[in-house]
Design an enzyme around this catalytic site. Structure first.
Site, mmCIF file in Angstrom:
data_model
loop_
_atom_site.group_PDB
_atom_site.id
_atom_site.type_symbol
_atom_site.label_atom_id
_atom_site.label_comp_id
_atom_site.label_asym_id
_atom_site.label_seq_id
_atom_site.Cartn_x
_atom_site.Cartn_y
_atom_site.Cartn_z
ATOM 1 N N LYS A 16 0.826 -1.209 0.000
ATOM 2 C CA LYS A 16 0.000 0.000 0.000
ATOM 3 C C LYS A 16 0.865 1.266 0.000
ATOM 4 O O LYS A 16 2.087 1.187 0.172
ATOM 5 C CB LYS A 16 -0.925 -0.050 1.226
ATOM 6 N N TYR A 56 -12.621 -3.109 -2.965
ATOM 7 C CA TYR A 56 -12.996 -3.187 -1.542
ATOM 8 C C TYR A 56 -14.488 -3.426 -1.299
ATOM 9 O O TYR A 56 -14.848 -4.022 -0.287
ATOM 10 C CB TYR A 56 -12.528 -1.941 -0.799
ATOM 11 N N ARG A 98 -1.966 -14.610 4.121
ATOM 12 C CA ARG A 98 -2.669 -13.911 5.219
ATOM 13 C C ARG A 98 -1.933 -14.107 6.546
ATOM 14 O O ARG A 98 -1.847 -13.196 7.358
ATOM 15 C CB ARG A 98 -4.120 -14.428 5.364
ATOM 16 N N GLU A 149 -9.891 -10.575 -7.702
ATOM 17 C CA GLU A 149 -8.956 -9.453 -7.525
ATOM 18 C C GLU A 149 -7.847 -9.481 -8.576
ATOM 19 O O GLU A 149 -7.482 -8.442 -9.134
ATOM 20 C CB GLU A 149 -8.330 -9.503 -6.121
HETATM 21 P P1 ADP Z 1 -8.079 -6.683 5.451
HETATM 22 O O1 ADP Z 1 -7.280 -5.724 4.586
HETATM 23 O O2 ADP Z 1 -7.261 -7.166 6.625
HETATM 24 O O3 ADP Z 1 -8.689 -7.806 4.664
HETATM 25 P P2 ADP Z 1 -10.660 -5.281 5.517
HETATM 26 O O4 ADP Z 1 -10.943 -5.839 4.158
HETATM 27 O O5 ADP Z 1 -11.693 -5.459 6.562
HETATM 28 O O6 ADP Z 1 -9.261 -5.838 6.094
HETATM 29 O O7 ADP Z 1 -10.396 -3.719 5.375
HETATM 30 C C1 ADP Z 1 -9.682 -3.211 4.289
HETATM 31 C C2 ADP Z 1 -8.703 -2.165 4.776
HETATM 32 O O8 ADP Z 1 -9.434 -1.020 5.239
HETATM 33 C C3 ADP Z 1 -7.837 -2.577 5.954
HETATM 34 O O9 ADP Z 1 -6.686 -3.313 5.547
HETATM 35 C C4 ADP Z 1 -7.487 -1.251 6.578
HETATM 36 O O10 ADP Z 1 -6.396 -0.625 5.905
HETATM 37 C C5 ADP Z 1 -8.751 -0.428 6.324
HETATM 38 N N1 ADP Z 1 -9.691 -0.456 7.467
HETATM 39 C C6 ADP Z 1 -10.359 -1.524 7.968
HETATM 40 N N2 ADP Z 1 -11.161 -1.170 8.994
HETATM 41 C C7 ADP Z 1 -11.012 0.160 9.159
HETATM 42 C C8 ADP Z 1 -11.554 1.141 10.078
HETATM 43 N N3 ADP Z 1 -12.412 0.801 11.028
HETATM 44 N N4 ADP Z 1 -11.153 2.430 9.941
HETATM 45 C C9 ADP Z 1 -10.291 2.784 8.986
HETATM 46 N N5 ADP Z 1 -9.743 1.916 8.084
HETATM 47 C C10 ADP Z 1 -10.078 0.628 8.174
#
Ligand code: ADP
Length: 171
Positions: A16, A56, A98, A149
Site C-alpha cells: 500500500k 474493496y 494472510r 482481484e
Molecule cells: P483486510 O485488509 O485485513 O482484509 P478489511 O478488508 O476489513 O481488512 O479492510 C480493508 C482495509 O481497510 C484494511 O486493511 C485497513 O487498511 C482499512 N480499514 C479496515 N477497517 C477500518 C476502520 N475501522 N477504519 C479505517 N480503516 C479501516
C-alpha cells in the site's frame, strides 16, 4: 483426497502507499520469497477510485463488514500514492499469505507478521483521526476473492507461468 494441483493457489498482494513511501517494499517482498512463494506478476500502479471501489466493496464487501465511513477513509488512504501489486503462487498460498501479513489492526497483529513487525496503528486512533488504517499490505481473503482481484488488477499477459528453483522443495 484432492489432486495435488488443486492445492496450488494464487493470491493478490498490494504493498500500500505507506509501504511504498516508507521504502520497505523490499523487506516485505523478502518475507514472501523466503517461504518459497513464487512471484508470477508484479508492477507499480496508481489505480483510481473506481478500481478501489470494486476491489474493496464489489469484491470485498467492506461497507457491509466495516461500515461506510471506514470504507471512505480506506479508499482515500489507498488513493494517496502509488502501490506495488504482486501476484504470488504456491501451496495454499491464500491462507499462507494472510498468515505472513497478520491481522488487520497493526496493534493486534502478532509479532513476526508484516503488520505486527512494521506498524503499530490502532482502529481507535485511526477512527479518531478519520483516516484509513495504514497497515502496509493487502492480501486476498479467500481463493474466490483472489481470482476476482487478480482479474481486476492484472491482464492475463502480465502473469507468467515458469518453474522456479524452490519448487522442488516447496511443492
Ligand atoms: P483486510 O485488509 O485485513 O482484509 P478489511 O478488508 O476489513 O481488512 O479492510 C480493508 C482495509 O481497510 C484494511 O486493511 C485497513 O487498511 C482499512 N480499514 C479496515 N477497517 C477500518 C476502520 N475501522 N477504519 C479505517 N480503516 C479501516
Amino acid at each position: 483426497m484432492g489432486k495435488a494441483k488443486d492445492f496450488i493457489q494464487r493470491s493478490l498482494v498490494v504493498c500500500k502507499p505507506d509501504a511504498v513511501q516508507r521504502g520497505i517494499v523490499g523487506e516485505i517482498l523478502q518475507r514472501f520469497e523466503r517461504v518459497g512463494l513464487k512471484i508470477v506478476g508484479m508492477k507499480m500502479v496508481m489505480p483510481g477510485e473506481d478500481q478501489y471501489k470494486e476491489h474493496y466493496e464489489g469484491i470485498g464487501q467492506m461497507i457491509t463488514r466495516r461500515g461506510e465511513q471506514a470504507f471512505r477513509y480506506n479508499v482515500d488512504y489507498m488513493l494517496s500514492g502509488p502501490v506495488i501489486a504482486i501476484v504470488l503462487e504456491g501451496v495454499e498460498a491464500v491462507p499462507l499469505v494472510r498468515k505472513i501479513v497478520g491481522s488487520t489492526e497493526p496493534k493486534a497483529a502478532d509479532m513476526g507478521t508484516i503488520r505486527g513487525d512494521f506498524a503499530h496503528m490502532s482502529f481507535g486512533y485511526s477512527d479518531a483521526k478519520q483516516v484509513g488504517v495504514p497497515n502496509l499490505v493487502h492480501a486476498s481473503g479467500s481463493p474466490e476473492e483472489a481470482k476476482k482481484e487478480i482479474k481486476l488488477w492484472f491482464t492475463p499477459e502480465e502473469l507468467y507461468d515458469y518453474s522456479d528453483l524452490n519448487e522442488k522443495y516447496t511443492r
